[in-house]
Scaffold this motif. Structure first.
Motif, PDB file in Angstrom:
ATOM      1  N   ARG A  45       0.838  -1.190   0.000  1.00 46.76           N
ATOM      2  CA  ARG A  45       0.000   0.000   0.000  1.00 46.76           C
ATOM      3  C   ARG A  45       0.880   1.249   0.000  1.00 46.76           C
ATOM      4  NH1 ARG A  45      -3.749  -0.808   4.627  1.00 46.76           N
ATOM      5  NH2 ARG A  45      -5.062  -2.011   3.198  1.00 46.76           N
ATOM      6  N   GLU A  46       0.484   2.216  -0.823  1.00 44.80           N
ATOM      7  CA  GLU A  46       1.268   3.447  -0.997  1.00 44.80           C
ATOM      8  C   GLU A  46       0.485   4.658  -0.512  1.00 44.80           C
ATOM      9  OE1 GLU A  46       1.872   4.391  -5.091  1.00 44.80           O
ATOM     10  OE2 GLU A  46       3.172   6.098  -4.708  1.00 44.80           O
ATOM     11  N   PHE A  47       1.112   5.461   0.293  1.00 47.75           N
ATOM     12  CA  PHE A  47       0.503   6.713   0.753  1.00 47.75           C
ATOM     13  C   PHE A  47       0.336   7.672  -0.419  1.00 47.75           C
ATOM     14  CE2 PHE A  47      -0.426  10.334   3.278  1.00 47.75           C
ATOM     15  CZ  PHE A  47       0.331  11.386   2.776  1.00 47.75           C
ATOM     16  N   VAL A  48      -0.814   8.330  -0.492  1.00 48.39           N
ATOM     17  CA  VAL A  48      -1.074   9.307  -1.558  1.00 48.39           C
ATOM     18  C   VAL A  48      -1.183  10.726  -0.985  1.00 48.39           C
ATOM     19  CG1 VAL A  48      -2.665  10.022  -3.369  1.00 48.39           C
ATOM     20  CG2 VAL A  48      -2.235   7.577  -2.976  1.00 48.39           C
ATOM     21  N   ALA A  49      -2.090  10.907  -0.023  1.00 47.75           N
ATOM     22  CA  ALA A  49      -2.327  12.238   0.541  1.00 47.75           C
ATOM     23  C   ALA A  49      -3.065  12.096   1.858  1.00 47.75           C
ATOM     24  CB  ALA A  49      -3.152  13.091  -0.425  1.00 47.75           C
ATOM     25  N   CYS A  50      -2.907  13.116   2.722  1.00 46.76           N
ATOM     26  CA  CYS A  50      -3.636  13.111   3.984  1.00 46.76           C
ATOM     27  C   CYS A  50      -4.002  14.527   4.373  1.00 46.76           C
ATOM     28  CB  CYS A  50      -2.837  12.434   5.086  1.00 46.76           C
ATOM     29  SG  CYS A  50      -1.308  13.261   5.555  1.00 46.76           S
ATOM     30  N   ILE A  51      -4.981  14.623   5.257  1.00 46.84           N
ATOM     31  CA  ILE A  51      -5.425  15.920   5.747  1.00 46.84           C
ATOM     32  C   ILE A  51      -5.747  15.773   7.222  1.00 46.84           C
ATOM     33  CG2 ILE A  51      -7.816  15.468   5.000  1.00 46.84           C
ATOM     34  CD1 ILE A  51      -8.001  18.523   4.430  1.00 46.84           C
ATOM     35  N   ARG A  52      -5.203  16.685   8.018  1.00 48.47           N
ATOM     36  CA  ARG A  52      -5.398  16.644   9.456  1.00 48.47           C
ATOM     37  C   ARG A  52      -6.729  17.284   9.825  1.00 48.47           C
ATOM     38  NH1 ARG A  52      -0.746  16.138  13.453  1.00 48.47           N
ATOM     39  NH2 ARG A  52      -2.273  14.516  13.902  1.00 48.47           N
ATOM     40  N   TRP A  53      -7.216  16.900  10.993  1.00 50.28           N
ATOM     41  CA  TRP A  53      -8.401  17.593  11.482  1.00 50.28           C
ATOM     42  C   TRP A  53      -7.965  18.971  11.958  1.00 50.28           C
ATOM     43  CZ3 TRP A  53      -9.468  19.286  16.483  1.00 50.28           C
ATOM     44  CH2 TRP A  53      -8.509  18.968  17.445  1.00 50.28           C
ATOM     45  N   ILE A  57      -4.314  20.745   7.763  1.00 48.65           N
ATOM     46  CA  ILE A  57      -2.984  20.652   7.164  1.00 48.65           C
ATOM     47  C   ILE A  57      -2.924  19.414   6.281  1.00 48.65           C
ATOM     48  CG2 ILE A  57      -0.547  20.274   7.685  1.00 48.65           C
ATOM     49  CD1 ILE A  57      -1.079  21.844  10.312  1.00 48.65           C
ATOM     50  N   THR A  58      -2.333  19.574   5.086  1.00 51.27           N
ATOM     51  CA  THR A  58      -2.272  18.471   4.134  1.00 51.27           C
ATOM     52  C   THR A  58      -0.834  18.034   3.883  1.00 51.27           C
ATOM     53  OG1 THR A  58      -2.219  20.017   2.280  1.00 51.27           O
ATOM     54  CG2 THR A  58      -4.382  19.213   2.976  1.00 51.27           C
ATOM     55  N   ASN A  59      -0.734  16.816   3.376  1.00 53.63           N
ATOM     56  CA  ASN A  59       0.569  16.261   3.021  1.00 53.63           C
ATOM     57  C   ASN A  59       0.357  15.361   1.814  1.00 53.63           C
ATOM     58  OD1 ASN A  59       3.180  15.140   3.057  1.00 53.63           O
ATOM     59  ND2 ASN A  59       3.293  15.368   5.269  1.00 53.63           N
ATOM     60  N   TYR A  60       1.302  15.381   0.870  1.00 52.22           N
ATOM     61  CA  TYR A  60       1.168  14.616  -0.361  1.00 52.22           C
ATOM     62  C   TYR A  60       2.420  13.795  -0.639  1.00 52.22           C
ATOM     63  CZ  TYR A  60      -2.775  17.719  -1.366  1.00 52.22           C
ATOM     64  OH  TYR A  60      -3.959  18.414  -1.308  1.00 52.22           O
ATOM     65  N   CYS A 105       0.056  12.791   9.783  1.00 50.09           N
ATOM     66  CA  CYS A 105      -1.099  12.110   9.177  1.00 50.09           C
ATOM     67  C   CYS A 105      -0.699  11.176   8.046  1.00 50.09           C
ATOM     68  CB  CYS A 105      -2.130  13.129   8.686  1.00 50.09           C
ATOM     69  SG  CYS A 105      -1.613  14.158   7.294  1.00 50.09           S
ATOM     70  N   VAL A 106       0.576  10.854   7.895  1.00 48.02           N
ATOM     71  CA  VAL A 106       0.995  10.045   6.747  1.00 48.02           C
ATOM     72  C   VAL A 106       0.968   8.542   7.021  1.00 48.02           C
ATOM     73  CG1 VAL A 106       2.419  11.915   5.858  1.00 48.02           C
ATOM     74  CG2 VAL A 106       3.461  10.147   7.279  1.00 48.02           C
ATOM     75  N   SER A 107       0.774   8.132   8.274  1.00 45.06           N
ATOM     76  CA  SER A 107       0.836   6.697   8.558  1.00 45.06           C
ATOM     77  C   SER A 107       0.046   6.351   9.822  1.00 45.06           C
ATOM     78  CB  SER A 107       2.288   6.252   8.730  1.00 45.06           C
ATOM     79  OG  SER A 107       2.877   6.922   9.836  1.00 45.06           O
ATOM     80  N   ASP A 108       0.050   5.045  10.167  1.00 42.65           N
ATOM     81  CA  ASP A 108      -0.537   4.523  11.414  1.00 42.65           C
ATOM     82  C   ASP A 108      -2.037   4.700  11.479  1.00 42.65           C
ATOM     83  OD1 ASP A 108       2.346   5.794  13.124  1.00 42.65           O
ATOM     84  OD2 ASP A 108       2.024   3.785  12.320  1.00 42.65           O
ATOM     85  N   TYR A 109      -2.709   4.323  10.396  1.00 43.73           N
ATOM     86  CA  TYR A 109      -4.154   4.441  10.345  1.00 43.73           C
ATOM     87  C   TYR A 109      -4.845   3.215  10.927  1.00 43.73           C
ATOM     88  CZ  TYR A 109      -4.066   8.866   8.074  1.00 43.73           C
ATOM     89  OH  TYR A 109      -3.884  10.198   7.832  1.00 43.73           O
ATOM     90  N   ASP A 110      -5.983   3.471  11.562  1.00 46.76           N
ATOM     91  CA  ASP A 110      -6.716   2.420  12.263  1.00 46.76           C
ATOM     92  C   ASP A 110      -7.905   1.902  11.482  1.00 46.76           C
ATOM     93  OD1 ASP A 110      -6.193   4.585  14.988  1.00 46.76           O
ATOM     94  OD2 ASP A 110      -5.131   2.686  14.688  1.00 46.76           O
TER      95      ASP A 110
END
Length: 122
Positions: A45-53, A57-60, A105-110
């Motif tokens: 699995r490859e990270f694409v993008a995330c957004i914080r609450w 804040i976003t990360n790509y 927010c780029v990893s460790d999702y539940d």
């Protein structure tokens, strides 16, 4: 618990656009970091993008930067991934993910959705 349902995948020609949606339910969405990942058969699995609450804040990933935009609508409990200038190498199953807490927010999702197929033809 958070339940996630993706939609918006499909077949598109190279250079085209798609917008993916991920509807969340179960937990206070506004305090949940959200992300999109993708996976092709035989690869991780490859990270694409995330957004914080909060401040959003976003990360790509490098491959997504400049072409994809992640956004969220807390009133609709939905996160979006606008994908422009699509390439054949973007072909994958795209999944959304959610988590609470952490410094990034780029990893460790539940929590994970089942995914939606995106196919980009050349």
């Amino acid at each position: 618990q958070v339940q996630l349902v993706e939609s918006g995948g499909g077949l598109v020609q190279a250079g085209g656009s798609l917008r993916l949606s991920c509807a969340a339910s179960g937990r206070t969405f506004s305090r949940t970091d959200m992300a999109w990942f993708r996976q092709v058969p035989g690869k991780g699995r490859e990270f694409v993008a995330c957004i914080r609450w909060g401040p959003g804040i976003t990360n790509y990933s490098n491959s997504a930067k400049g072409r994809f935009t992640i956004s969220r609508d807390n009133a609709k409990n939905t996160v979006y991934l606008q994908m422009n200038s699509l390439k054949p190498e973007d072909t994958a199953v795209y999944s959304c993910a959610a988590k609470v807490g952490g410094s990034s927010c780029v990893s460790d999702y539940d929590y994970w959705g089942q995914g939606t197929q995106v196919t980009v033809s050349s």
